[in-house]
Design an enzyme around this catalytic site. Sequence first.
Site, mmCIF file in Angstrom:
data_model
loop_
_atom_site.group_PDB
_atom_site.id
_atom_site.type_symbol
_atom_site.label_atom_id
_atom_site.label_comp_id
_atom_site.label_asym_id
_atom_site.label_seq_id
_atom_site.Cartn_x
_atom_site.Cartn_y
_atom_site.Cartn_z
ATOM 1 N N ASP A 1 27.649 -27.512 51.077
ATOM 2 C CA ASP A 1 29.093 -27.486 50.853
ATOM 3 C C ASP A 1 29.760 -27.987 52.130
ATOM 4 O OD1 ASP A 1 30.839 -25.891 48.521
ATOM 5 O OD2 ASP A 1 31.938 -26.187 50.392
ATOM 6 N N ILE B 1 35.617 -21.371 32.921
ATOM 7 C CA ILE B 1 34.519 -20.454 33.248
ATOM 8 C C ILE B 1 35.091 -19.163 33.828
ATOM 9 C CG2 ILE B 1 32.401 -20.119 34.592
ATOM 10 C CD1 ILE B 1 32.167 -22.338 32.445
ATOM 11 N N GLY C 1 31.583 -23.023 45.635
ATOM 12 C CA GLY C 1 32.641 -22.855 44.640
ATOM 13 C C GLY C 1 32.303 -21.787 43.604
ATOM 14 N N GLN C 2 33.156 -21.712 42.574
ATOM 15 C CA GLN C 2 33.010 -20.651 41.562
ATOM 16 C C GLN C 2 31.638 -20.704 40.890
ATOM 17 O OE1 GLN C 2 35.253 -21.132 37.953
ATOM 18 N NE2 GLN C 2 35.121 -18.973 37.397
ATOM 19 N N GLY D 1 28.519 -28.647 46.544
ATOM 20 C CA GLY D 1 29.697 -27.874 46.134
ATOM 21 C C GLY D 1 29.287 -26.441 45.843
ATOM 22 N N ASP E 1 29.102 -33.329 53.302
ATOM 23 C CA ASP E 1 30.234 -33.945 52.604
ATOM 24 C C ASP E 1 29.664 -34.922 51.583
ATOM 25 O OD1 ASP E 1 32.364 -35.513 51.810
ATOM 26 O OD2 ASP E 1 33.205 -35.739 53.832
ATOM 27 N N ILE E 2 30.061 -34.775 50.333
ATOM 28 C CA ILE E 2 29.499 -35.620 49.264
ATOM 29 C C ILE E 2 29.791 -37.112 49.499
ATOM 30 C CG2 ILE E 2 31.502 -35.478 47.706
ATOM 31 C CD1 ILE E 2 29.413 -35.148 45.408
ATOM 32 N N TYR F 1 42.393 -35.216 36.640
ATOM 33 C CA TYR F 1 41.097 -34.530 36.512
ATOM 34 C C TYR F 1 40.349 -35.077 35.285
ATOM 35 C CZ TYR F 1 37.923 -30.506 35.786
ATOM 36 O OH TYR F 1 36.837 -29.683 35.598
ATOM 37 N N LYS G 1 36.902 -37.194 34.857
ATOM 38 C CA LYS G 1 35.792 -36.650 34.066
ATOM 39 C C LYS G 1 35.306 -37.659 33.018
ATOM 40 C CE LYS G 1 34.917 -32.810 36.075
ATOM 41 N NZ LYS G 1 33.662 -32.702 36.832
HETATM 42 N N1 SER Z 1 38.418 -24.864 34.469
HETATM 43 C C1 SER Z 1 38.798 -26.229 34.650
HETATM 44 C C2 SER Z 1 40.225 -26.344 34.966
HETATM 45 O O1 SER Z 1 40.981 -25.537 34.498
HETATM 46 C C3 SER Z 1 38.500 -27.028 33.415
HETATM 47 O O2 SER Z 1 37.307 -27.676 33.547
HETATM 48 O O3 SER Z 1 40.600 -27.252 35.627
#
Ligand code: SER
Length: 317
Positions: free
Chosen positions: A34, A173, A11-12, A8, A54-55, A143, A147
Amino acid sequence: MKKILVMGAAGQIGSELVPHLRSIYGEQNVVASDLKERSELGDTLNKGLYEKLDILDTEGTVAVIKKYNIDSVYNLVALLSSVGEQKPQLSWKINLGGLVNLLEISREMKLALFTPSSIGAFGPSTPKVNTPQDTIQRPTSIYGVTKVAGELLCDYYFKKYGVDTRGVRFPGIISNVTLPGGGTTDYAVDIYYEAIRKGHYTCYIKKGTFMDMMYMPDCLKAAVDIMEADPSKLKHRNCFNVAAMSFEPEMLAAEIRKHIPSFTMDYNVDPVRQGIADSWPDSMDDSAAREEWGWKPEFDLKNMTEDMIKVLKEKLK
Ligand code: SER
């Protein structure tokens, strides 16, 4: 010397973690991967070792791990919270399916595995202020469900099979290289870009909604430090709360105004993202991370804003 695979990586977080890891462990010891083709990568990633991967592709992942003698994996693959609500089944498949795949590979190939959890692992019944390390976790977003399940699975693989799983619960972040995609906390990044481009921002999160946030340099430090931590001192191993600052939109706007006095903000609240934000903590207690592996952030709202504006003014010229 570690041999690291970052999954990944485009990504950011990955797009900054890869160069950071290369500066510590050496160019030849950090492989980025990625779904993207190499030609689609940004400048920084394009320079070093890269594999399109691909994971969910077990064979392909094992082949890359063998090819480079990988011993540590950073798993940054995830659909974030807002996009997850549009595609809950895909979110489960990628976030959890990918992790299960990597845990099995890590068990067989004896790899260390970093997987970030998130403030999203908490829910409306979690204590909101100074959220403890060990507390109620009943998230209401898909999500968050992935997690929490991921945190538990990582703990399980360590306990049952001795896999060296480690992780932290990241806040939102904030960064200036790659935009986040599909998160609830993204407003705190978008606002800087819009402040510089247009002098105005329309915020989708309601005034007064506090969330934990962190500047990218501290995020990178957390990811490296937890993987370098002395295992004998870790009582939690996975999903450490890590905090740096907590603010709501008006506080962020006021800080930006110290640099761009004419900056204005109004609101057009998005009920989905607002609902997610309301279910998350206002601020986490990160004393376990501080005690067990010396976590200490460097950036607060003030010095982060100074740096963001300086860097973005240059970048958006
Ligand atoms: N930055 C993430 C989100 O907003 C939170 O882990 O989904």
